[in-house]
Design an enzyme around this catalytic site. Structure first.
Site, PDB file in Angstrom:
ATOM      1  CB  SER A 190      38.809  35.979  41.388  1.00  0.00           C
ATOM      2  OG  SER A 190      38.525  37.307  41.035  1.00  0.00           O
ATOM      3  CD  GLU A 319      32.769  34.821  37.311  1.00  0.00           C
ATOM      4  OE1 GLU A 319      32.882  35.132  38.507  1.00  0.00           O
ATOM      5  OE2 GLU A 319      33.176  33.742  36.843  1.00  0.00           O
ATOM      6  CG  HIS A 411      33.399  37.011  41.287  1.00  0.00           C
ATOM      7  ND1 HIS A 411      34.127  36.349  40.319  1.00  0.00           N
ATOM      8  CD2 HIS A 411      34.317  37.624  42.083  1.00  0.00           C
ATOM      9  CE1 HIS A 411      35.418  36.570  40.512  1.00  0.00           C
ATOM     10  NE2 HIS A 411      35.548  37.332  41.577  1.00  0.00           N
TER      11      HIS A 411
END
Length: 494
Positions: A190, A319, A411
Site C-alpha cells: 500500500s 482492493e 486490500h
C-alpha cells in the site's frame, strides 16, 4: 521468546552492542534506533544518527511508533507503542553475529496511507524469511504532517529522509546480523509499496538497495503547491504561523487531530470519499520538492532511474470493493454510467471500462465501482510502471484469491501469505479459519526466491508485455496468463 542474558544473542552495531532474543532457530532484535528521537529541536528536522551507548542495550521489545493511540479494528493489526524514540528498526535473523554469513536482506516498509501503520505488526514478523535464509528488517518513519507536511524553514519529505536513514543504517550494520549489504531488497505494501516505487525512482537512494517488491502500491507524488495549501490550512486551524517555529509551538496531539480536517473541504460520506481520493490523491505523502524528488515517480522510472534493479509489483483484484460493497443496496438502483461519472470517469472512459469489465459488471454496480476504484489507484499503476521501465527486469502478478469472510480479494489480504504468517493474530478475520497453505507456499516462495536470486519464478514482463502470474485465481496450470491487466486499459490510455 526468551531473554536470558547468559544465552541471548548479542550483536555489535556502529553505535553500540544490542541484545536480542532467540526464537527457535532465529533471533529478533527489536526497537534498535537508527536516528535520534524526533522531538524538541529535532521535531521537524532531518533524521540525526543516534548517540553511541555504553554496554549492551536490550533490544527485546518493539520501539515507539509514530502511529499514536488506539486505531480500533484494522485490516492489518498494527499496534501503537508509546514513546518519543520513534525512528527504529527491527531485525530478524538466523545468523546473528556471523559477519561472514552474507545472507540476502529484506527491508520492509509498512503501509497506512502515509498517516498510520506500525512496524510492530505480527504480520511483519521475519521468521519465515529467516527459515529461508533471509535476514529481515522492518523500519519505522514519521507519518502524516510530521513526516510529509510542507514547513517553511524545515527540510521537506522528512518521512522519505527517514527511509533513507534506515537504509543507510542497514547498509552500515546488517553484516553484523549475518546480512549482505550489497544484496538488499526493499519491499512494502500500500503506502509502503508506494514508498518502494518512490525510492526506486530516486537517484539519491540507488546505492542503498539492489531490488524491489511493491505490493498494492499507492503512489503519492504530492505536488508542492498542494502540500503548501494543506499545511497553511493546518496552521490556520491550529492558530499558529505556517513556519517551523509556528508548528513547533503546537503539540503533536493538536496537529495530529487537525491534519485530516486540513485536507478536506467538508464532511464526506460514501462515494464522495472515494471520489476525493481518485481526483485529489493522497493528501500526505512524498512530495515533489525539487530536491530529493524532482519529478513524478513514473517520469523518473521512464527516464531510466532504477532500471538496473529487478522489480516485482502487483495488486489484489479488489482492493477497494469492500468499501463500495457497503452501499450495494443503494447502488443497485443507480445506472452504472452515472455512478462512474460520480467517480470522475468521462463518458468515453466509462463505456470502454464497462465493456472491458463485463464479468465484474454482472456482479452489480457496487462491484464495478469497487473494481474501478481499485484499478484507478492500484492496478493501473502496475501497467504504467511496467511500461515506463521498458526492458528493465520487471515481473507482474495478481493476487486473486477471495476472502472467505469479506468476499473479495481485498486490500491487505495478500500480506500474511507473502510473509507466510498464517498463524498470526488477526489473519482469520480476513482469511478465514483455514487459509490455503499451498497459496502461502506459492506467494512466499516467490518472494523468498526473488530476494535470494533476483527472479520470482515466472517470465518477466519484457518477454511478453502483459504477462502476469496469478496467485489463487482460475489461471492456467502454471498460474501465468498472457495479459492479466487488460481490463485496466481504458484507465491507462486516458
Amino acid at each position: 521468546m526468551t531473554s536470558d542474558p547468559r544465552t541471548a544473542p548479542v550483536v555489535e552495531t556502529d553505535r553500540g552492542a544490542v541484545r536480542g532474543v532467540w526464537r527457535d532457530s532465529s533471533a529478533a532484535f527489536l526497537g534498535i534506533p537508527f536516528a535520534q528521537a524526533p522531538v524538541g529541536p529535532l521535531r521537524f528536522a532531518a533524521p540525526v544518527p543516534p548517540e553511541p551507548w555504553d554496554g549492551v542495550r536490550d533490544a527485546v521489545a518493539f520501539g515507539a511508533t509514530a502511529q499514536r493511540g488506539d486505531m480500533g479494528i484494522t485490516l492489518i493489526p498494527e499496534p501503537s507503542v508509546p514513546g518519543d524514540a520513534t525512528l527504529n528498526v527491527n531485525v530478524f535473523t538466523p545468523a546473528p553475529g556471523d559477519v561472514a554469513a552474507g545472507l540476502p536482506v529484506l527491508v520492509w516498509i509498512h503501509g497506512g496511507g502515509f498517516v498510520s501503520g506500525s512496524p510492530a505488526s505480527p504480520w511483519y514478523d521475519g521468521r519465515s524469511f529467516n527459515r529461508d535464509g533471509v535476514v529481515t528488517v522492518s523500519v519505522s518513519y514519521r507519518l502524516g504532517f510530521d513526516g510529509f507536511g510542507h514547513i517553511a524553514g524545515a527540510p521537506a519529505n522528512r518521512g522519505v529522509r527517514d527511509w533513507l536513514a534506515a537504509l543507510e543504517w542497514v547498509r552500515t550494520n546488517v553484516a553484523a546480523f549475518g546480512g549482505d549489504p550489497d544484496r538488499v531488497t526493499i519491499a512494502g505494501q500500500s503506502a509502503g509499496g508506494g514508498a518502494v516505487l518512490t525510492l526506486l525512482g530516486m537517484p539519491a537512494a540507488q546505492h542503498l538497495f539492489h531490488s524491489a517488491w511493491a505490493l498494492s502500491s499507492a503512489l503519492a507524488d504530492v505536488p508542492a503547491e498542494r502540500a503548501r495549501t494543506y499545511s497553511a490550512r493546518l496552521a490556520n486551524l491550529a492558530g499558529v504561523p505556517p513556519t517551523r517555529d509556528g508548528f513547533a509551538s503546537a503539540s503533536e496531539d493538536v496537529l495530529h487531530g487537525l491534519q485530516d480536517q486540513a485536507t478536506t473541504s467538508g464532511a464526506k460520506r460514501g462515494l464522495a470519499d472515494v471520489a476525493a481520493l481518485l481526483s485529489e490523491g493522497m493528501p500526505w505523502g512524498p512530495m515533489i520538492d525539487d530536491d530529493l524528488i524532482v519529478r513524478p515517480t513514473l517520469d523518473s522510472l521512464a527516464a531510466g532511474v532504477g532500471s538496473d534493479k529487478p522489480l516485482v509489483l502487483g495488486t489484489t483484484d479488489d482492493e477497494f470493493t469492500m468499501v463500495t460493497d457497503a452501499a450495494s443496496r443503494v447502488l443497485r438502483f443507480v445506472p452504472v454510467g452515472l455512478a462512474l461519472g460520480r467517480l470522475g470517469a468521462s463518458r468515453a472512459v466509462s463505456r470502454a471500462y464497462v465493456a472491458d469489465n463485463a464479468a465484474q459488471r454482472r456482479l452489480g454496480t457496487a462491484a464495478l465501482l469497487g473494481r474501478y476504484a481499485t484499478d484507478s489507484v492500484f492496478r493501473a499503476t502496475v501497467v504504467r510502471v511496467a511500461r515506463a521501465r521498458g526492458t528493465a527486469p520487471t515481473w507482474v502478478y495478481r493476487f486473486s484469491w477471495p476472502s472467505p469472510t469479506r468476499r473479495w480479494a481485498m486490500h491487505c489480504l495478500d500480506v500474511p501469505f507473502w510473509f507466510d504468517v498464517l498463524d498470526a493474530g488477526g489473519v482469520t478475520a480476513i482469511a478465514g479459519d483455514a487459509p490455503p497453505r499451498e497459496l502461502a507456499d506459492a506467494v512466499h516462495g516467490s518472494a523468498a526466491a526473488f530476494v535470494r536470486d533476483g527472479d520470482p519464478g515466472w517470465p518477466a514482463w519484457a518477454t511478453a508485455p502483459g504477462l502476469t502470474r496469478v496467485f489463487g485465481g482460475a489461471a492456467s496450470s502454471t498460474g501465468v496468463i498472457p495479459d492479466g491487466y487488460a481490463s485496466v486499459e481504458a484507465l491507462v490510455a486516458r
